[in-house]
Design a protein around this motif. Structure first.
Motif, PDB file in Angstrom:
ATOM      1  N   ALA A   1       0.837  -1.208   0.000  1.00 39.31           N
ATOM      2  CA  ALA A   1       0.000   0.000   0.000  1.00 39.31           C
ATOM      3  C   ALA A   1       0.868   1.252   0.000  1.00 39.31           C
ATOM      4  N   LEU A   2       1.930   1.220   0.778  1.00 45.18           N
ATOM      5  CA  LEU A   2       2.860   2.357   0.831  1.00 45.18           C
ATOM      6  C   LEU A   2       3.475   2.601  -0.539  1.00 45.18           C
ATOM      7  N   ALA A   3       3.882   1.518  -1.202  1.00 42.84           N
ATOM      8  CA  ALA A   3       4.501   1.635  -2.525  1.00 42.84           C
ATOM      9  C   ALA A   3       3.496   2.064  -3.586  1.00 42.84           C
ATOM     10  N   SER A   4       2.226   1.740  -3.377  1.00 44.11           N
ATOM     11  CA  SER A   4       1.201   2.004  -4.393  1.00 44.11           C
ATOM     12  C   SER A   4       0.762   3.458  -4.458  1.00 44.11           C
ATOM     13  N   GLY A   5       1.058   4.224  -3.408  1.00 45.13           N
ATOM     14  CA  GLY A   5       0.622   5.615  -3.384  1.00 45.13           C
ATOM     15  C   GLY A   5      -0.684   5.844  -2.654  1.00 45.13           C
ATOM     16  N   ALA A   6      -1.156   4.845  -1.896  1.00 41.64           N
ATOM     17  CA  ALA A   6      -2.365   5.043  -1.086  1.00 41.64           C
ATOM     18  C   ALA A   6      -2.126   6.170  -0.082  1.00 41.64           C
ATOM     19  N   ASP A   7      -3.164   6.947   0.198  1.00 39.89           N
ATOM     20  CA  ASP A   7      -3.029   8.063   1.135  1.00 39.89           C
ATOM     21  C   ASP A   7      -3.149   7.612   2.587  1.00 39.89           C
ATOM     22  N   TYR A   8      -3.885   6.536   2.807  1.00 40.99           N
ATOM     23  CA  TYR A   8      -3.980   5.971   4.152  1.00 40.99           C
ATOM     24  C   TYR A   8      -4.386   4.519   4.032  1.00 40.99           C
ATOM     25  N   ILE A   9      -4.230   3.776   5.112  1.00 41.52           N
ATOM     26  CA  ILE A   9      -4.630   2.366   5.101  1.00 41.52           C
ATOM     27  C   ILE A   9      -5.559   2.065   6.264  1.00 41.52           C
ATOM     28  N   GLY A  10      -6.408   1.068   6.051  1.00 42.56           N
ATOM     29  CA  GLY A  10      -7.193   0.496   7.124  1.00 42.56           C
ATOM     30  C   GLY A  10      -6.412  -0.680   7.692  1.00 42.56           C
ATOM     31  N   VAL A  11      -6.335  -0.779   9.004  1.00 46.83           N
ATOM     32  CA  VAL A  11      -5.584  -1.847   9.666  1.00 46.83           C
ATOM     33  C   VAL A  11      -6.567  -2.689  10.462  1.00 46.83           C
ATOM     34  N   GLY A  12      -6.777  -3.911  10.023  1.00 49.24           N
ATOM     35  CA  GLY A  12      -7.726  -4.760  10.721  1.00 49.24           C
ATOM     36  C   GLY A  12      -8.167  -5.958   9.895  1.00 49.24           C
ATOM     37  N   PRO A  13      -9.194  -6.656  10.368  1.00 46.32           N
ATOM     38  CA  PRO A  13      -9.952  -6.360  11.588  1.00 46.32           C
ATOM     39  C   PRO A  13      -9.146  -6.694  12.846  1.00 46.32           C
ATOM     40  N   ILE A  14      -9.157  -5.767  13.793  1.00 43.69           N
ATOM     41  CA  ILE A  14      -8.424  -5.984  15.035  1.00 43.69           C
ATOM     42  C   ILE A  14      -9.079  -7.105  15.837  1.00 43.69           C
ATOM     43  N   PHE A  15     -10.413  -7.067  15.917  1.00 45.11           N
ATOM     44  CA  PHE A  15     -11.176  -8.093  16.619  1.00 45.11           C
ATOM     45  C   PHE A  15     -12.157  -8.735  15.638  1.00 45.11           C
ATOM     46  N   GLU A  16     -12.778  -9.776  16.095  1.00 44.91           N
ATOM     47  CA  GLU A  16     -13.803 -10.419  15.261  1.00 44.91           C
ATOM     48  C   GLU A  16     -14.966  -9.453  15.032  1.00 44.91           C
ATOM     49  N   THR A  17     -15.470  -9.433  13.817  1.00 41.08           N
ATOM     50  CA  THR A  17     -16.571  -8.525  13.488  1.00 41.08           C
ATOM     51  C   THR A  17     -17.586  -9.217  12.589  1.00 41.08           C
ATOM     52  N   ARG A  18     -18.852  -8.865  12.798  1.00 42.04           N
ATOM     53  CA  ARG A  18     -19.916  -9.396  11.955  1.00 42.04           C
ATOM     54  C   ARG A  18     -20.585  -8.284  11.144  1.00 42.04           C
ATOM     55  N   THR A  19     -20.068  -7.084  11.272  1.00 40.36           N
ATOM     56  CA  THR A  19     -20.667  -5.954  10.563  1.00 40.36           C
ATOM     57  C   THR A  19     -20.470  -6.076   9.069  1.00 40.36           C
ATOM     58  N   LYS A  20     -19.304  -6.556   8.660  1.00 40.29           N
ATOM     59  CA  LYS A  20     -18.978  -6.665   7.245  1.00 40.29           C
ATOM     60  C   LYS A  20     -18.986  -8.123   6.818  1.00 40.29           C
ATOM     61  N   LYS A  21     -19.633  -8.396   5.697  1.00 40.32           N
ATOM     62  CA  LYS A  21     -19.689  -9.763   5.165  1.00 40.32           C
ATOM     63  C   LYS A  21     -18.352 -10.119   4.518  1.00 40.32           C
ATOM     64  N   ASP A  22     -18.037 -11.410   4.488  1.00 38.22           N
ATOM     65  CA  ASP A  22     -16.827 -11.916   3.840  1.00 38.22           C
ATOM     66  C   ASP A  22     -15.562 -11.260   4.385  1.00 38.22           C
ATOM     67  N   VAL A  23     -15.520 -11.057   5.676  1.00 39.35           N
ATOM     68  CA  VAL A  23     -14.361 -10.431   6.280  1.00 39.35           C
ATOM     69  C   VAL A  23     -13.332 -11.495   6.647  1.00 39.35           C
ATOM     70  N   CYS A  24     -12.053 -11.120   6.656  1.00 35.67           N
ATOM     71  CA  CYS A  24     -11.010 -12.075   6.997  1.00 35.67           C
ATOM     72  C   CYS A  24     -10.926 -12.254   8.512  1.00 35.67           C
ATOM     73  N   ASP A  25     -10.107 -13.195   8.945  1.00 36.45           N
ATOM     74  CA  ASP A  25      -9.931 -13.447  10.375  1.00 36.45           C
ATOM     75  C   ASP A  25      -9.278 -12.225  11.048  1.00 36.45           C
ATOM     76  N   PRO A  26      -9.514 -12.040  12.328  1.00 32.48           N
ATOM     77  CA  PRO A  26      -8.899 -10.913  13.037  1.00 32.48           C
ATOM     78  C   PRO A  26      -7.375 -10.953  12.943  1.00 32.48           C
ATOM     79  N   VAL A  27      -6.781  -9.782  12.805  1.00 36.08           N
ATOM     80  CA  VAL A  27      -5.320  -9.699  12.715  1.00 36.08           C
ATOM     81  C   VAL A  27      -4.703  -9.446  14.086  1.00 36.08           C
ATOM     82  N   GLY A  28      -5.524  -9.017  15.044  1.00 35.41           N
ATOM     83  CA  GLY A  28      -5.037  -8.797  16.399  1.00 35.41           C
ATOM     84  C   GLY A  28      -4.100  -7.605  16.524  1.00 35.41           C
ATOM     85  N   PHE A  29      -3.410  -7.537  17.663  1.00 34.07           N
ATOM     86  CA  PHE A  29      -2.553  -6.391  17.951  1.00 34.07           C
ATOM     87  C   PHE A  29      -1.178  -6.483  17.296  1.00 34.07           C
ATOM     88  N   THR A  30      -0.770  -7.683  16.908  1.00 30.45           N
ATOM     89  CA  THR A  30       0.569  -7.842  16.327  1.00 30.45           C
ATOM     90  C   THR A  30       0.720  -7.023  15.058  1.00 30.45           C
TER      91      THR A  30
END
Length: 355
Positions: free
Chosen positions: A261-290
């Protein structure tokens, strides 16, 4: 190592340095027509040429362009792509800085202490010029879109029967200054009508407005930004479509994606999901604090922490370095959005993040 190969390195680095400065000089001269910056770049380029005149005459004798393996690597590599003028500026600033660092090291190896110090001084000048160049070329909304504490997202199915328009108005009254429109299941016409009204509301309050996924919709309603995912169009393609003024956010879920993302020229990034979420469909597993901690320490991009963040766990996210935090249902599902926002900010304030 004999002097000849070192002079060959210095010849290549001198050329790379001055070529990069000339690209930047021309860009600042003809795009924003910034006389002061263009002149500063020109003066630096001339200074380097003057101070290295004797060195250059020796270095050019070591030149062997026809047998340079770098040319073969370049010719057989992927074609160069730039997502816009700001991307060109960043690439050339880095080219100049890296060339000067190489010159500094080779001068040290050749026992040229005065030139070594000169190249170091030039390198630090370029660091300062880079900041001024990006502030000139990148619109303020792109640089500062995440200069806020709460990143709110619409979610009509979790809004207690209220419309997105009503919810956004309550967000604005609660002094939330960044809202993303994310509605997957509505018709194109419904999305357009809602976004048009939300854009008007956010503009009246001096707030930023981001559209999820749909760059065309973001353009049509005059949004401040568009947020895309890993499976959407690449940042470079979206930049070509939306132009230089709109911010582009990109969801990331791993260190590799953040670096890309940094190399691509994105202005900002979303970091997550930090915890499990059901708000968004087809979401990946939580990435946690690491992963969050990795971004804080290693990725020089604005970021928003997102995914399953609630009142009971937001302090854990904030204390790990997240300055902008996304909450979805915690806000849209609150009976009193203003009260819930105050509660969230009180928690952040206790962590020393707000004054």
């Amino acid at each position: 190592m004999t002097p000849s190969p070192l002079y060959r390195i210095m010849d290549a680095s001198l050329n790379r340095c001055c070529e990069g400065l000339r690209v930047l000089e021309d860009m600042l001269r003809f795009v924003p027509e910034d006389v002061a910056l263009s002149k500063a770049l020109k003066n630096l380029r001339h200074s380097i040429r003057k101070e290295t005149a004797a060195l250059a005459s020796r270095a050019v004798k070591a030149r062997d362009s026809e047998n340079d393996p770098g040319f073969v690597i370049s010719q057989n590599g992927p074609p160069g792509k730039r997502s816009g003028m700001a991307d060109v500026a960043v690439a050339n600033c880095k080219r100049v800085q890296e060339a000067l660092r190489s010159l500094e090291e080779q001068a040290a190896a050749l026992s040229m202490p005065e030139l070594c110090l000169f190249f170091e001084s030039c390198r630090f000048q370029v660091y300062g010029l880079e900041k001024r160049i990006l502030e000139t070329l990148i619109p303020e909304i792109r640089r500062n879109i995440l200069n806020t504490d709460i990143y709110a997202i619409t979610a009509s199915e979790h809004s207690r029967g209220r419309s997105n328009i009503d919810v956004v108005r309550q967000m604005m009254d609660a002094d939330i200054r960044l809202v993303q429109y994310r509605e997957k299941d509505k018709s194109l016409r419904q999305k357009y009508e809602e976004c048009k009204e939300i854009r008007k509301i956010t503009k009246d309050y001096g707030a930023s407005f981001v559209v999820n996924d749909d760059a065309d919709l973001a353009l049509m309603v005059g949004a401040d930004g568009v947020h895309i995912g890993q499976d959407d169009w690449p940042v470079s393609a979206v930049r070509e479509l939306v132009g230089e003024t709109m911010a582009i956010g990109l969801s990331t879920h791993s260190p590799e994606q953040a670096a890309a993302a940094l190399a691509s020229g994105a202005d900002y990034i979303g970091v997550g999901p930090i915890f499990e979420t059901r708000t968004k469909k087809d979401v990946c597993d939580p990435v946690g604090f690491t992963y969050l901690e990795h971004v804080v320490k290693n990725i020089p991009l604005p970021f928003v922490a997102i995914g399953g963040i609630k009142v009971h766990n937001i302090h854990e996210v904030a204390k790990r370095g997240a300055r902008c935090i996304c909450l979805v249902t915690e806000i849209t599902g609150a009976e009193d959005i203003g009260g819930k926002t105050k509660e969230i900010r009180n928690i952040l304030s206790k962590k020393g993040r707000l004054t």
